[in-house]
Motif scaffolding. Structure first.
Motif, short mmCIF file in Angstrom:
data_model
loop_
_atom_site.label_atom_id
_atom_site.label_comp_id
_atom_site.label_asym_id
_atom_site.label_seq_id
_atom_site.Cartn_x
_atom_site.Cartn_y
_atom_site.Cartn_z
N ASP A 150 -21.85 -15.40 -12.44
CA ASP A 150 -22.46 -14.11 -11.59
C ASP A 150 -23.17 -14.78 -10.33
O ASP A 150 -24.12 -14.17 -9.72
CB ASP A 150 -23.14 -13.35 -12.39
CG ASP A 150 -24.09 -14.25 -13.44
OD1 ASP A 150 -24.30 -15.40 -13.16
OD2 ASP A 150 -25.06 -13.46 -13.83
N LEU A 151 -23.04 -16.07 -10.09
CA LEU A 151 -23.85 -16.98 -9.01
C LEU A 151 -23.13 -16.45 -7.72
O LEU A 151 -21.91 -16.67 -7.46
CB LEU A 151 -24.05 -18.24 -9.29
CG LEU A 151 -24.68 -19.01 -8.08
CD1 LEU A 151 -25.89 -18.63 -7.98
CD2 LEU A 151 -24.19 -20.70 -8.39
N VAL A 152 -23.94 -15.68 -6.93
CA VAL A 152 -23.55 -15.13 -5.58
C VAL A 152 -24.40 -15.96 -4.62
O VAL A 152 -25.45 -16.26 -4.73
CB VAL A 152 -23.93 -13.91 -5.54
CG1 VAL A 152 -23.42 -13.20 -4.05
CG2 VAL A 152 -22.87 -12.98 -6.29
N ASP A 168 -31.78 -23.73 -5.44
CA ASP A 168 -32.03 -25.11 -5.04
C ASP A 168 -30.61 -25.85 -5.24
O ASP A 168 -29.67 -25.38 -5.92
CB ASP A 168 -33.08 -25.32 -6.25
CG ASP A 168 -32.38 -25.30 -7.71
OD1 ASP A 168 -31.83 -26.16 -8.23
OD2 ASP A 168 -32.60 -24.05 -8.32
N ARG A 169 -30.65 -26.90 -4.83
CA ARG A 169 -29.32 -28.07 -4.73
C ARG A 169 -28.82 -27.89 -6.14
O ARG A 169 -27.63 -28.09 -6.37
CB ARG A 169 -29.50 -29.11 -4.08
CG ARG A 169 -28.46 -30.19 -4.22
CD ARG A 169 -29.12 -31.40 -3.53
NE ARG A 169 -28.07 -32.54 -3.68
CZ ARG A 169 -27.11 -32.82 -2.91
NH1 ARG A 169 -27.15 -32.08 -1.51
NH2 ARG A 169 -26.42 -33.75 -3.03
N GLN A 170 -29.67 -28.31 -7.35
CA GLN A 170 -29.29 -28.62 -8.51
C GLN A 170 -28.71 -27.57 -9.18
O GLN A 170 -27.71 -27.58 -10.08
CB GLN A 170 -30.45 -29.10 -9.34
CG GLN A 170 -30.02 -29.77 -10.95
CD GLN A 170 -29.03 -30.78 -10.77
OE1 GLN A 170 -29.33 -31.82 -9.81
NE2 GLN A 170 -27.78 -30.91 -11.35
N THR A 171 -28.96 -26.37 -8.85
CA THR A 171 -28.39 -25.26 -9.59
C THR A 171 -26.96 -25.12 -9.05
O THR A 171 -25.76 -24.67 -9.75
CB THR A 171 -29.16 -23.79 -9.39
OG1 THR A 171 -30.25 -24.02 -9.70
CG2 THR A 171 -28.19 -22.46 -9.60
N LEU A 172 -26.64 -25.12 -7.55
CA LEU A 172 -25.24 -25.43 -7.10
C LEU A 172 -24.46 -26.49 -7.73
O LEU A 172 -23.11 -25.99 -7.98
CB LEU A 172 -25.31 -25.28 -5.67
CG LEU A 172 -26.20 -24.33 -4.89
CD1 LEU A 172 -26.33 -24.50 -3.30
CD2 LEU A 172 -25.31 -23.01 -5.22
#
Length: 848
Positions: A813-815, A797-801
């Protein structure tokens, strides 16, 4: 039946993974020093012998490093995730960045002072001796002008070694390096000494023998190192592991693999040595499940868990490979991308389903490691088991951007159309981002160039000019066009001109590699180089292609449709007003921040100079236009409003239906614009006797090279990112994922046989539960039934990015999927992050 979840990785894999995630990438100097010494010692020898002697020196002297916890060994660098330098291809950009590479926007590397000193000394040998110097000397001024003005770039192979190859890993597992040497000796002994080609072929075979003997020694050095570490190891478990590693390295890859662990180790030595021989990226493992499965099946001594851990170890090792590029190229390949594409599934050479246990174990490895590499791909066809596609979908919803999915029903006939046999086409693998090839039989020169279709559109709209420079042919002022046919005539003429110089530039670089840097180690594992007595770089492969890729297709299609709708059909905008709005960048202040920062108390020339600097030397605008824009900007700052005339035009253009919504009238225009490029490219041949074939994929160059493109008739302002690959423009595919996929499928993927790239982004909720998986696989099946070639996904989702962009330390660790590869989100340049954030978030409903 849909499986539920994945097993947990072992503690070893977690520790190895953290070594990668926490690594600080360094530039190292050992290879550069060794190759320089070798070249100094071999003045006067043939190019192929110099390469053999260089490989011999490197394999015999490169530091041997076994990292803690490793079960599969063989490292290119002393430090994790670091890189060596290959100055025989290019070097000056490295020296220019000694003080800035650690702090640059994209893919920073640290260069310690002693390393910089060693490299500086080695570099003294190379001016005038590199492949890039030679290619540059062959290239015409016109071709260089096209590059300088942002129409295309051939930097990939201009600056580095030739990659984008899949060698015969399975052959090495079966016969070992000793078998390769025996083949070379046999071929040399069978030659007729009176044959005029005898001497050149004899040199090639001698080069193979020298190189492979050194490669065997490289493995033996690891055996000795493991034995040394075992003797000093107090932990009995680790001691036993090191002893077994020593035995493995003493046996493979010199001899055939006798069990699964040896097969894994042999594979890795091949992969790492290919990287050591040259700096070419996209050296791809290909159909890993096909050549590894026989060893798993035959090995009755290994448990499934132990075999899985070995595959997981290979996954980690693939992330240890790294590559540095010049600052501009690093932005195009942002995310420390190396593009080692590993493919599973599909069908066998005789048309049966190829899925096996290793296919599923590779998916498990993705879940266990959660790392960017390899570029993991699955092949899908009408015979693909639902269980395989469901499992692949479970991997997709983990959110790492893999696997990418490829359609056998399009790729196999597209390869046959290029002269590849049915059996070889069925056995295709993916290399690099999205490029199909007949594995271990092809020199594809994929990713040979980035070609900016949107830039050609801009130049067409300006009668062949880029700013005040007459770059292309004179094809008529846009204000004199009376129909879309007038535009197409001009566009096709400009396309023909620029593709001609693209081909020239690529061929110059191709010749440079053949004459200065043939690769004997790589060539011996590609059919039929040994049979022909010729290196890959000189045409020894059975299939030879050159594959430049385009981007900006959706921007061009939407722009042409907007002109058709509002200028020619509805006559709501005159061509003169459109041109004025484009020249004014729709009144949007490209230099607004600069203008407001410098104030209005400067002379005209000072304002112009300051804004020109801030605009980063943008050559797409002539001096008078830029000055006009500065004055408009300053006026805008005073009034607080954008000139309404231009904004009204921009809003109208932006309101036009867009590619990506399953509207035939729009989609067919995008299809035609892409075909114009592809058909022009395929008219040409390369120095290896093969055909040029087009691709449509951007890596992340749609962001970088969008900066070279002025305002377009789709309402896009100057310098904004372009659409990526064959994907619709960001945020314009508003009718759902099926409609977007239907639009993309209408492009002629068969003619774009070098590969097409389609990105989709889904909300995690869209794939939740069994219903989400069933709906998602239906979308994939439907897209492939409509003859789409490739699709890949971000499930996030956009908010996580946005959160990761704001607090990168919490999201290490976000790939994410960038283009034809995945990368850690937090290491990407902000503008690339912004581009990913801006992609349309799709959802799934029952109607999909």
């Amino acid at each position: 039946m849909i499986e539920k979840g994945f097993s947990q990785p072992t503690d070893r894999i977690v520790r190895l993974k953290n070594q990668i995630l926490n690594a600080r990438p360094f530039v190292e100097s050992e290879r550069a020093v060794l190759v320089t010494e070798a070249y100094k010692e071999t003045e006067g020898l043939s190019a192929i012998m110099r390469r053999a002697k260089a490989a011999e020196k490197i394999f015999n002297n490169l530091p041997v490093t076994i990292r803690e916890d490793e079960l599969i060994v063989g490292s290119i660098t002393k430090n994790p995730r670091s890189t060596e330098i290959c100055p025989e291809f290019s070097f000056d950009w490295v020296e220019n960045e000694f003080d800035t590479m650690a702090s640059r926007v994209a893919d920073p590397f640290e260069i310690p002072k002693d390393t910089a000193a060693d490299l500086h000394e080695a570099f003294k040998y190379w001016p005038g001796n590199t492949t890039s110097d030679y290619a540059d000397s062959l290239m015409s001024k016109e071709a260089k002008d096209c590059i300088a003005n942002g129409v295309f770039t051939v930097g990939n192979y201009f600056y580095g070694g030739v990659g984008h190859v899949c060698v015969d890993y399975g052959k090495i597992l079966k016969i070992g390096f000793r078998g390769i040497i025996e083949e070379a000796v046999k071929a040399m002994d069978a030659m007729d000494r009176m044959d005029p080609s005898y001497i050149k072929k004899q040199q090639f075979y001698e080069a193979i023998i020298i190189t492979y003997n050194a490669a065997i020694n490289f493995a033996h050095r690891y055996a000795a190192k493991a034995d040394e570490l075992a003797k000093a190891e107090s932990n009995p478990t680790r001691k036993q592991e090191l002893q077994q590693i020593a035995k493995n390295c003493a046996h493979v890859p010199e001899y055939p693999a006798s069990n699964f662990w040896e097969a894994c180790q042999s594979f890795w030595f091949v992969q790492s040595m290919l990287q050591i021989e040259s700096s070419g990226h996209s050296i791809s493992p290909g159909r890993f499940d096909q050549y590894m499965y026989p060893y798993l099946e035959a090995d009755k001594s290994i448990s499934r868990e132990a075999a899985q851990e070995l595959i997981d170890c290979i996954w980690v090792k693939l992330n240890d490979v790294n590559k540095t590029r010049d600052e501009v190229s690093a932005q195009a390949f942002a995310g420390y991308a190396v593009f080692q594409n590993l493919c599973v599934g599909g069908q066998t050479a005789d048309g049966l389903d190829a899925t096996n246990d290793v296919s599923y174990m590779c998916m498990e490895a993705v879940a266990h490691t959660k790392l960017p590499a390899p570029s993991f791909s699955v092949r899908v066809w009408q015979g693909t088991p639902d269980a395989f596609l469901f499992r692949a979908t479970e991997v997709v919803r983990l959110g790492f951007g893999v696997p990418a999915m490829y359609n056998d029903e399009v790729i196999i006939p597209s390869l046959q159309n290029r002269g590849v046999s049915l059996a070889d086409a069925r056995d295709y693998g993916i290399v690099g981002c999205v490029e199909p090839q007949a594995i271990h039989k092809t020199e594809g020169w994929h990713d040979a160039a980035f070609f900016n279709v949107a830039k050609v559109l801009e130049i067409t709209l300006n009668n062949g000019k880029n700013g005040t420079t007459q770059l292309g042919p004179v094809t008529g002022e846009m204000t004199n066009w009376h129909s879309l046919d007038d535009f197409y005539a001009a566009f096709e003429a400009q396309m023909a001109y620029f593709v001609k110089y693209l081909v020239e530039a690529d061929n110059c670089v191709d010749i440079a590699h053949a004459e200065k840097a043939p690769l004997p180690f790589q060539s011996a594992m590609v059919d039929d180089c040994i049979g022909r007595g010729t290196s890959v770089q000189e045409g020894g492969a059975l299939y030879n292609f050159t594959g430049p890729q385009a981007f900006g297709v959706a921007d061009t299609g939407d722009s042409v449709y907007a002109m058709k709708k509002f200028v020619f059909d509805e006559k709501k905008i005159s061509m003169a007003d459109l041109k004025e709005a484009l020249d004014a960048n729709f009144g949007q202040p490209v230099g607004a921040k600069a203008a407001s920062a410098i104030g209005e108390d400067l002379t005209e020339d000072q304002v112009y100079a300051a804004v020109r600097k801030v605009l980063n030397n943008n050559n797409s605008m002539d001096v008078s236009s830029l000055k006009d824009q500065v004055y408009r900007t300053l006026e805008t700052n005073k009034s607080g409003a954008t000139p309404s005339k231009y904004e009204d035009i921009r809003r109208m253009l932006d309101s036009a239906p867009s590619f990506g919504n399953d509207i035939d009238e729009v989609d067919m225009i995008a299809r035609k614009c892409a075909q114009i490029y592809c058909m022009e490219v395929q008219k040409y041949t390369n120095p290896r006797g093969g055909q040029f074939q087009a691709g449509i994929y951007p890596v992340s160059a749609n962001v970088l090279f969008g900066k070279d493109v002025a305002a377009l008739p789709d309402g896009r302002p100057a310098k904004a990112p372009l659409a990526d690959g064959v994907s619709p423009r960001q945020g314009k595919d508003i009718n759902g994922p099926t409609a977007a996929a239907n639009s993309v499928a209408k492009l002629d993927h068969f003619i774009a046989s070098n590969g097409t790239l389609y990105n989709q982004k889904f909300l995690p909720s869209a794939l939740a539960g069994d219903t989400g998986i069933l709906n998602f696989t239906s979308v994939v099946r439907s897209y492939f039934d409509h003859k789409g070639m490739h699709v890949q996904f971000n499930v996030i989702d956009r908010q996580t990015l946005i959160d990761a962009q704001r607090e990168p330390e919490k999201h290490n660790d976000l790939v994410v999927r960038v283009a034809g590869y995945s990368a850690q989100f937090v290491v990407l340049a902000k503008e690339v992050q912004d581009d990913i954030i801006s992609r349309t978030e799709q959802n799934l409903t029952a109607s999909c």
